[in-house]
Design an enzyme around this catalytic site. Sequence first.
Site, PDB file in Angstrom:
ATOM      1  N   GLY A 297      10.418   1.064  -3.301  1.00 59.55           N
ATOM      2  CA  GLY A 297       9.110   1.730  -3.231  1.00 59.55           C
ATOM      3  C   GLY A 297       8.878   2.371  -1.883  1.00 59.55           C
ATOM      4  O   GLY A 297       8.371   3.496  -1.772  1.00 59.55           O
TER       5      GLY A 297
ATOM      6  N   TYR B 263       9.132 -17.795  -4.479  1.00 67.28           N
ATOM      7  CA  TYR B 263       9.061 -17.231  -3.134  1.00 67.28           C
ATOM      8  C   TYR B 263       9.873 -18.009  -2.107  1.00 67.28           C
ATOM      9  O   TYR B 263      10.039 -17.542  -0.978  1.00 67.28           O
ATOM     10  CB  TYR B 263       7.593 -17.080  -2.710  1.00 67.28           C
ATOM     11  CG  TYR B 263       6.917 -16.076  -3.605  1.00 67.28           C
ATOM     12  CD1 TYR B 263       6.387 -16.460  -4.835  1.00 67.28           C
ATOM     13  CD2 TYR B 263       6.912 -14.728  -3.282  1.00 67.28           C
ATOM     14  CE1 TYR B 263       5.847 -15.537  -5.698  1.00 67.28           C
ATOM     15  CE2 TYR B 263       6.367 -13.795  -4.138  1.00 67.28           C
ATOM     16  CZ  TYR B 263       5.850 -14.199  -5.342  1.00 67.28           C
ATOM     17  OH  TYR B 263       5.330 -13.278  -6.214  1.00 67.28           O
TER      18      TYR B 263
ATOM     19  N   ILE C 165      15.320  -8.632  -1.037  1.00 71.21           N
ATOM     20  CA  ILE C 165      16.198  -9.723  -1.507  1.00 71.21           C
ATOM     21  C   ILE C 165      16.864  -9.310  -2.818  1.00 71.21           C
ATOM     22  O   ILE C 165      17.822  -9.925  -3.252  1.00 71.21           O
ATOM     23  CB  ILE C 165      15.410 -11.037  -1.722  1.00 71.21           C
ATOM     24  CG1 ILE C 165      14.397 -10.910  -2.852  1.00 71.21           C
ATOM     25  CG2 ILE C 165      14.779 -11.539  -0.432  1.00 71.21           C
ATOM     26  CD1 ILE C 165      13.844 -12.245  -3.337  1.00 71.21           C
ATOM     27  N   ASP C 166      16.360  -8.221  -3.455  1.00 71.99           N
ATOM     28  CA  ASP C 166      16.871  -7.832  -4.784  1.00 71.99           C
ATOM     29  C   ASP C 166      18.203  -7.092  -4.711  1.00 71.99           C
ATOM     30  O   ASP C 166      18.886  -6.956  -5.730  1.00 71.99           O
ATOM     31  CB  ASP C 166      15.855  -6.917  -5.491  1.00 71.99           C
ATOM     32  CG  ASP C 166      14.489  -7.558  -5.595  1.00 71.99           C
ATOM     33  OD1 ASP C 166      13.493  -6.809  -5.729  1.00 71.99           O
ATOM     34  OD2 ASP C 166      14.407  -8.783  -5.500  1.00 71.99           O
TER      35      ASP C 166
ATOM     36  N   ASP D  58       0.832  -1.210   0.000  1.00 72.47           N
ATOM     37  CA  ASP D  58       0.000   0.000   0.000  1.00 72.47           C
ATOM     38  C   ASP D  58       0.865   1.258   0.000  1.00 72.47           C
ATOM     39  O   ASP D  58       1.884   1.318   0.693  1.00 72.47           O
ATOM     40  CB  ASP D  58      -0.890   0.019   1.256  1.00 72.47           C
ATOM     41  CG  ASP D  58      -2.026  -1.008   1.149  1.00 72.47           C
ATOM     42  OD1 ASP D  58      -2.251  -1.752   2.115  1.00 72.47           O
ATOM     43  OD2 ASP D  58      -2.663  -1.075   0.080  1.00 72.47           O
TER      44      ASP D  58
HETATM   45  O1  F6P Z   1      11.135  -7.190  -4.369  1.00 73.87           O
HETATM   46  C1  F6P Z   1      11.209  -8.506  -3.935  1.00 73.87           C
HETATM   47  C2  F6P Z   1      10.473  -9.396  -4.901  1.00 73.87           C
HETATM   48  O2  F6P Z   1      10.545 -10.710  -4.451  1.00 73.87           O
HETATM   49  C3  F6P Z   1      11.004  -9.319  -6.318  1.00 73.87           C
HETATM   50  O3  F6P Z   1      12.206 -10.059  -6.483  1.00 73.87           O
HETATM   51  C4  F6P Z   1       9.837  -9.888  -7.068  1.00 73.87           C
HETATM   52  O4  F6P Z   1       9.817  -9.511  -8.421  1.00 73.87           O
HETATM   53  C5  F6P Z   1       8.667  -9.237  -6.316  1.00 73.87           C
HETATM   54  O5  F6P Z   1       9.108  -9.020  -4.990  1.00 73.87           O
HETATM   55  C6  F6P Z   1       7.427 -10.090  -6.256  1.00 73.87           C
HETATM   56  O6  F6P Z   1       6.394  -9.249  -5.753  1.00 73.87           O
HETATM   57  P1  F6P Z   1       5.114  -9.856  -5.012  1.00 73.87           P
HETATM   58  O7  F6P Z   1       5.569 -10.381  -3.691  1.00 73.87           O
HETATM   59  O8  F6P Z   1       4.198  -8.663  -4.860  1.00 73.87           O
HETATM   60  O9  F6P Z   1       4.579 -10.935  -5.904  1.00 73.87           O
END
Ligand code: F6P
Length: 376
Positions: free
Chosen positions: A115, A300, A137-138, A78
């Site tokens: 963000g 995930y 994690i990025d 959000d």
């Molecule tokens: O920013 C972390 C991350 O896991 C990215 O690597 C991935 O693209 C994104 O979040 C996935 O987003 P969501 O959890 O909203 O599916």
Amino acid sequence: MAKKIKRIGILTAGGDSPGLNAAIRGVGKTCLGYYGMELVGFRDGFRGLVENKRLKLDKTTLAGILTVGGTILGTSRDKPHRMVIDGRTKDMTKTIVDNYHEWGLDCLVCLGGGGTQKNALRLQEAGLNVITLPKTIDNDVAMTDATFGFATALDIATETIDRLHSTAHSHHRIIVAEIMGHRSGWLALGSGIAGGADVILIPEIPYDVEHIAAAIKRRSRAGTNFSIVAVAEGAMSRDDARALLAAEKKLERARTLHDRKEAKLELASLEVRHTGNTMRLAKHLEELTQLESRVTILGYVQRGGTPSAADRILATRLGSACGDLINEEHYGVMVAARGDGTEPVPLEKVAGKRKSVPPDHSWVTTARRVGTCMGD
Ligand code: F6P
């Protein structure tokens, strides 16, 4: 006159990651235990500030969370200025500012990625005292050496690549492992090097599938008829990269609402997570090399479970440094990792920026030196 006890709000926003609870604990123990402050946890990211969804943070709730994955506060994506309330998108910034003052908060600590840094700057500019910690994690948050969550995901992705070697070797196959990272390639590059991937594809170096196939065929001719391809979810072919650039330029040039909408749709269709691309890439490589190909999407798993020791140390270091900055009333900054220490970086220098892999980064050079195909 007795010094007012500072009351600190804390929230976690954006994608979850290992280390979030270690960071909450680092901030909490420093603020509560070392400086005698009060701490209020807000649930589910910035929404918790709007809906007053709290979790009391004290010695009891902070006990035993260092090793726990995810976030005890919950999280969301959000945004304060564009939040869906009762089905309508509203700017809730003023509500958050009013609640912050009504609840007597002295500072708001936001743990999040790119963000979240932008959203935190907006609240700082709206008059709140904000400090952020770099989480994802990025590893793509600007102005910090590292983000907590990255080290653990690197270990997870590396172990996965290690395990894929034996099955690829046994079946003489190409195995394409899709690795997270959003639009940066740090996780794929790091785990590709650590796991000895034969091909590493990252968004920062658009690939040519013919070059990849040629590298795989060279391996086969040399008697090694299996290959591991570590592909970042944001990696793309040179054609897609050109189309993306054209769509971005079209959006920049768009003057009418119709043109902007059209350009945004085109951009969105190119930017969606690239699992489709990964499947197409694997099939194309099978056709070009005559080696069977299979795909593993790590997904995930890379964000799950207990943080590594490295992430626990980083998250605790950043959390405790945050407590020191609050004590000094040094607000409007992100606590950046800098070598063995930390550095407060103004949010203006972080928000809206992404740390991408420089094509001449030492990791890229290293990969090339040991014979890894980078797709170009
Ligand atoms: O920013 C972390 C991350 O896991 C990215 O690597 C991935 O693209 C994104 O979040 C996935 O987003 P969501 O959890 O909203 O599916």
